[in-house]
Design an enzyme around this catalytic site. Structure first.
Site, PDB file in Angstrom:
ATOM      1  N   HIS A 166     -22.194  -5.904  -3.713  1.00  0.00           N
ATOM      2  CA  HIS A 166     -23.136  -6.240  -2.645  1.00  0.00           C
ATOM      3  C   HIS A 166     -22.857  -5.462  -1.366  1.00  0.00           C
ATOM      4  O   HIS A 166     -21.793  -4.848  -1.199  1.00  0.00           O
ATOM      5  CB  HIS A 166     -23.118  -7.748  -2.367  1.00  0.00           C
ATOM      6  CG  HIS A 166     -21.827  -8.261  -1.780  1.00  0.00           C
ATOM      7  ND1 HIS A 166     -21.530  -8.191  -0.440  1.00  0.00           N
ATOM      8  CD2 HIS A 166     -20.766  -8.871  -2.367  1.00  0.00           C
ATOM      9  CE1 HIS A 166     -20.350  -8.737  -0.213  1.00  0.00           C
ATOM     10  NE2 HIS A 166     -19.860  -9.148  -1.381  1.00  0.00           N
ATOM     11  N   CYS A 182     -15.458 -10.283  -4.500  1.00  0.00           N
ATOM     12  CA  CYS A 182     -16.604  -9.410  -4.747  1.00  0.00           C
ATOM     13  C   CYS A 182     -16.307  -7.988  -4.274  1.00  0.00           C
ATOM     14  O   CYS A 182     -15.400  -7.750  -3.485  1.00  0.00           O
ATOM     15  CB  CYS A 182     -17.844  -9.947  -4.038  1.00  0.00           C
ATOM     16  SG  CYS A 182     -18.500 -11.469  -4.768  1.00  0.00           S
TER      17      CYS A 182
END
Length: 207
Positions: A166, A182
């Site tokens: 992301h 992440c």
């Protein structure tokens, strides 16, 4: 002899230039692509890219792998994400990765892609940071959203891994281990990766 050496050096330099590849294996670097971007009604601010180490700027590099084009390979130690291209090349992006205790590795696939995604903090994160409870049902997409301008959702044989590739507004976290697991990219880079990566693409995360 000195003149001959100069001629040889010039010839080698010309050959490298004609091949389109520098001595460090870089074919093209996109340092000029980090200006302000208007996207879906939002105005992403420009990134002071001169403050980001050059190796983390988006660039096409030589990359030797048996994985097929379209595969995403994440090297968490080097803080690079590679999108495999044709002809022994890859698009390389600088990344931020999980801090100690939040590292993750394995093989997954891109199950979904979302623009300006909603962010829902996991229960464990809310437990560590109770102030995030207000986003228990989801934080709408936007410039301050931790998932940034785009997100690619990683699933494996057991379902949703909970991990994402992301964007992030925190450009200064690239090249560091700061996330909750992440893989984060500069917003201008995740927009580029999003446009190239296919749903179903294989993702390999290495430690």
């Amino acid at each position: 002899m000195k003149i001959r050496s100069l001629v040889i050096a010039a010839t080698l330099g010309l050959a490298t230039a004609l091949a389109g590849c520098t001595s460090d294996g870089t074919f093209k670097i996109f340092s000029a692509d980090y200006g302000s971007v208007k996207d879906a009604g939002y105005r992403l601010p420009s990134i002071p890219i001169s403050k980001v180490p050059r190796q983390y700027h988006r660039q096409i590099v030589s990359y030797d792998t048996k994985e097929k084009p379209g595969t995403i390979i994440v090297d968490t130690n080097a803080k690079f994400l590679y999108l495999v291209l044709e002809g022994g090349k890859a698009m390389r992006y600088g990344i931020g990765v999980g801090r100690e205790g939040f590292e993750w590795s394995g093989t997954a696939r891109v199950a979904m892609k979302r623009e300006w995604p909603t962010w829902t903090p996991p229960s464990a994160m809310i437990g560590r940071q109770p102030e995030l409870a207000k986003w228990r049902t989801g934080m709408p997409g936007g410039l301050s959203n931790p998932l940034g301008a785009r997100a690619l959702y990683l699933f494996n044989g057991s379902g949703d891994t909970g991990y994402r590739l992301h964007g992030t507004p925190e450009w200064n976290s690239i090249g560091k281990a700061m996330s909750s697991g992440c893989i984060r990219l500069m917003n201008q880079d995740i927009i580029d990766l999003y446009s190239r990566a296919e749903v179903g693409a294989k993702v390999i995360v290495k430690r």
